[in-house]
Design a protein around this motif. Structure first.
Motif, PDB file in Angstrom:
ATOM      1  N   HIS A  66       0.887  -1.169   0.000  1.00  0.00           N
ATOM      2  CA  HIS A  66       0.000   0.000   0.000  1.00  0.00           C
ATOM      3  C   HIS A  66       0.918   1.211   0.000  1.00  0.00           C
ATOM      4  CE1 HIS A  66      -3.338  -2.649   0.548  1.00  0.00           C
ATOM      5  NE2 HIS A  66      -2.628  -3.275   1.466  1.00  0.00           N
ATOM      6  N   ILE A  67       0.800   2.009  -1.052  1.00  0.00           N
ATOM      7  CA  ILE A  67       1.762   3.074  -1.315  1.00  0.00           C
ATOM      8  C   ILE A  67       1.018   4.390  -1.459  1.00  0.00           C
ATOM      9  CG2 ILE A  67       3.626   3.813  -2.858  1.00  0.00           C
ATOM     10  CD1 ILE A  67       3.486   0.761  -3.862  1.00  0.00           C
ATOM     11  N   SER A  68       1.577   5.427  -0.882  1.00  0.00           N
ATOM     12  CA  SER A  68       1.023   6.773  -0.974  1.00  0.00           C
ATOM     13  C   SER A  68       2.152   7.693  -1.422  1.00  0.00           C
ATOM     14  CB  SER A  68       0.494   7.187   0.400  1.00  0.00           C
ATOM     15  OG  SER A  68       0.089   8.536   0.378  1.00  0.00           O
ATOM     16  N   GLY A  69       1.873   8.534  -2.396  1.00  0.00           N
ATOM     17  CA  GLY A  69       2.892   9.453  -2.890  1.00  0.00           C
ATOM     18  C   GLY A  69       2.379  10.869  -3.014  1.00  0.00           C
ATOM     19  N   ARG A  70       3.261  11.819  -2.719  1.00  0.00           N
ATOM     20  CA  ARG A  70       2.914  13.235  -2.870  1.00  0.00           C
ATOM     21  C   ARG A  70       4.025  13.917  -3.656  1.00  0.00           C
ATOM     22  NH1 ARG A  70       1.818  11.691   2.087  1.00  0.00           N
ATOM     23  NH2 ARG A  70       3.615  12.605   3.134  1.00  0.00           N
ATOM     24  N   SER A  71       3.595  14.814  -4.522  1.00  0.00           N
ATOM     25  CA  SER A  71       4.525  15.650  -5.285  1.00  0.00           C
ATOM     26  C   SER A  71       3.785  16.934  -5.656  1.00  0.00           C
ATOM     27  CB  SER A  71       5.004  14.922  -6.544  1.00  0.00           C
ATOM     28  OG  SER A  71       3.941  14.800  -7.473  1.00  0.00           O
ATOM     29  N   ALA A  72       4.449  17.797  -6.392  1.00  0.00           N
ATOM     30  CA  ALA A  72       3.814  19.054  -6.808  1.00  0.00           C
ATOM     31  C   ALA A  72       2.585  18.809  -7.678  1.00  0.00           C
ATOM     32  CB  ALA A  72       4.826  19.927  -7.543  1.00  0.00           C
ATOM     33  N   ARG A  78      -1.669   3.716  -4.268  1.00  0.00           N
ATOM     34  CA  ARG A  78      -1.723   2.460  -5.004  1.00  0.00           C
ATOM     35  C   ARG A  78      -1.877   1.335  -3.991  1.00  0.00           C
ATOM     36  NH1 ARG A  78      -2.764   4.648  -8.893  1.00  0.00           N
ATOM     37  NH2 ARG A  78      -1.454   5.166 -10.636  1.00  0.00           N
ATOM     38  N   SER A  79      -2.725   0.397  -4.319  1.00  0.00           N
ATOM     39  CA  SER A  79      -2.870  -0.831  -3.554  1.00  0.00           C
ATOM     40  C   SER A  79      -2.518  -1.973  -4.505  1.00  0.00           C
ATOM     41  CB  SER A  79      -4.301  -0.974  -3.039  1.00  0.00           C
ATOM     42  OG  SER A  79      -4.439  -2.178  -2.329  1.00  0.00           O
ATOM     43  N   VAL A 133       7.442  -6.067  -9.878  1.00  0.00           N
ATOM     44  CA  VAL A 133       6.434  -5.025 -10.058  1.00  0.00           C
ATOM     45  C   VAL A 133       7.128  -3.730  -9.645  1.00  0.00           C
ATOM     46  CG1 VAL A 133       4.222  -4.136  -9.276  1.00  0.00           C
ATOM     47  CG2 VAL A 133       4.553  -6.608  -9.573  1.00  0.00           C
ATOM     48  N   TYR A 134       7.337  -2.841 -10.607  1.00  0.00           N
ATOM     49  CA  TYR A 134       8.123  -1.624 -10.403  1.00  0.00           C
ATOM     50  C   TYR A 134       7.182  -0.433 -10.278  1.00  0.00           C
ATOM     51  CZ  TYR A 134      12.020   1.637 -11.236  1.00  0.00           C
ATOM     52  OH  TYR A 134      12.976   2.618 -11.127  1.00  0.00           O
ATOM     53  N   VAL A 135       7.341   0.333  -9.195  1.00  0.00           N
ATOM     54  CA  VAL A 135       6.470   1.482  -8.946  1.00  0.00           C
ATOM     55  C   VAL A 135       7.311   2.749  -8.999  1.00  0.00           C
ATOM     56  CG1 VAL A 135       4.827   2.557  -7.367  1.00  0.00           C
ATOM     57  CG2 VAL A 135       5.002   0.053  -7.466  1.00  0.00           C
ATOM     58  N   ARG A 136       6.982   3.633  -9.937  1.00  0.00           N
ATOM     59  CA  ARG A 136       7.710   4.894 -10.117  1.00  0.00           C
ATOM     60  C   ARG A 136       7.473   5.827  -8.936  1.00  0.00           C
ATOM     61  NH1 ARG A 136      11.337   5.353 -14.443  1.00  0.00           N
ATOM     62  NH2 ARG A 136      10.614   3.973 -16.088  1.00  0.00           N
ATOM     63  N   ALA A 137       8.484   6.629  -8.602  1.00  0.00           N
ATOM     64  CA  ALA A 137       8.428   7.498  -7.422  1.00  0.00           C
ATOM     65  C   ALA A 137       7.497   8.693  -7.607  1.00  0.00           C
ATOM     66  CB  ALA A 137       9.825   7.987  -7.062  1.00  0.00           C
ATOM     67  N   ALA A 138       7.627   9.400  -8.702  1.00  0.00           N
ATOM     68  CA  ALA A 138       6.933  10.684  -8.845  1.00  0.00           C
ATOM     69  C   ALA A 138       5.425  10.551  -9.005  1.00  0.00           C
ATOM     70  CB  ALA A 138       7.511  11.465 -10.023  1.00  0.00           C
ATOM     71  N   ASP A 139       4.958   9.493  -9.717  1.00  0.00           N
ATOM     72  CA  ASP A 139       3.523   9.396 -10.000  1.00  0.00           C
ATOM     73  C   ASP A 139       2.905   8.038  -9.651  1.00  0.00           C
ATOM     74  OD1 ASP A 139       4.596   7.816 -11.972  1.00  0.00           O
ATOM     75  OD2 ASP A 139       3.869   9.023 -13.647  1.00  0.00           O
ATOM     76  N   LEU A 140       3.695   7.135  -9.071  1.00  0.00           N
ATOM     77  CA  LEU A 140       3.264   5.798  -8.674  1.00  0.00           C
ATOM     78  C   LEU A 140       2.774   4.948  -9.844  1.00  0.00           C
ATOM     79  CD1 LEU A 140       1.507   6.378  -5.222  1.00  0.00           C
ATOM     80  CD2 LEU A 140       3.942   6.142  -5.753  1.00  0.00           C
ATOM     81  N   THR A 141       3.253   5.237 -11.049  1.00  0.00           N
ATOM     82  CA  THR A 141       2.975   4.387 -12.200  1.00  0.00           C
ATOM     83  C   THR A 141       3.542   2.998 -11.922  1.00  0.00           C
ATOM     84  OG1 THR A 141       3.062   6.258 -13.727  1.00  0.00           O
ATOM     85  CG2 THR A 141       3.407   4.068 -14.682  1.00  0.00           C
TER      86      THR A 141
END
Length: 193
Positions: A66-72, A78-79, A133-141
């Motif tokens: 379970h991932i939460s990301g914040r950026s500008a 993402r779950s 399963v690769y999760v990008r930092a900036a947008d959680l793609t």
């Protein structure tokens, strides 16, 4: 290859590719491990924060993230859940393009490189495929990342693995401690506790 249990907490400083820090807490559960972590960084002039909770079974196979990301550009979550046999759901949607992946790899995290090493328990000279399963930092793609690990001889006493990610045309030697946690990821991160 046997590993000792991880410490209660660990931290990495991100270097060169980005400036930032990652802090992680390990907790045992009835099924295996729960890992809570947070990474903050600035990369290519953009800042971001990624919080995560990852559940692993006793063999260090990812069960959920379970991932939460914040950026500008805003806040995202993402779950990601797996059945343990390499089939995945991202935010409740079956994702067949991820079939065969056994690990999750967060772009923001040095810690997640421990998963394939601990799960595979390689012997010296054996190379193994470890798609993740690769999760990008900036947008959680979320995408598939094909990668390989090979345990190589090291005179310093640390475990070293030859690592390669062909999609990024990238390879290096990764150094790990006796708990199977990354110590040195050249140009990316270094363990500080």
């Amino acid at each position: 290859m046997d590993f000792r249990d991880p410490p209660k907490a660990a931290a990495w400083q991100h270097i060169k590719a980005r400036a930032g820090f990652e802090v992680v807490y390990f907790e045992t559960t009835d099924e295996g491990w729960r890992i809570h972590g947070c990474t903050t960084a600035v990369e290519d002039g953009r800042s971001w924060i990624v919080d995560y909770e990852i559940e692993l079974d006793a063999a260090w196979i990812t069960r959920s993230a379970h991932i939460s990301g914040r950026s500008a550009t805003g806040h995202r979550t993402r779950s990601i859940i797996t059945n343990g046999d390499g089939h995945w759901q991202v935010d409740g949607v079956v994702s067949p393009e991820l079939d065969g992946c056994r690990d999750i790899d967060l772009e923001s995290s040095a810690m997640t490189n421990a998963f394939p090493v601990r799960r595979l328990r390689l012997v010296e000279g054996v190379r193994a495929e470890a798609p993740a399963v690769y999760v990008r930092a900036a947008d959680l793609t979320v995408e598939r990342l094909d990668q390989t690990y090979e345990l190589v001889r090291d005179k310093s006493g640390r475990q070293r693995y030859e690592y390669s990610a062909p999609a990024f045309d990238f390879g290096c030697h990764l150094a790990y401690d006796s708990a199977g946690l990354l110590h040195d990821y050249p140009g990316i991160a270094i363990r500080v506790t």
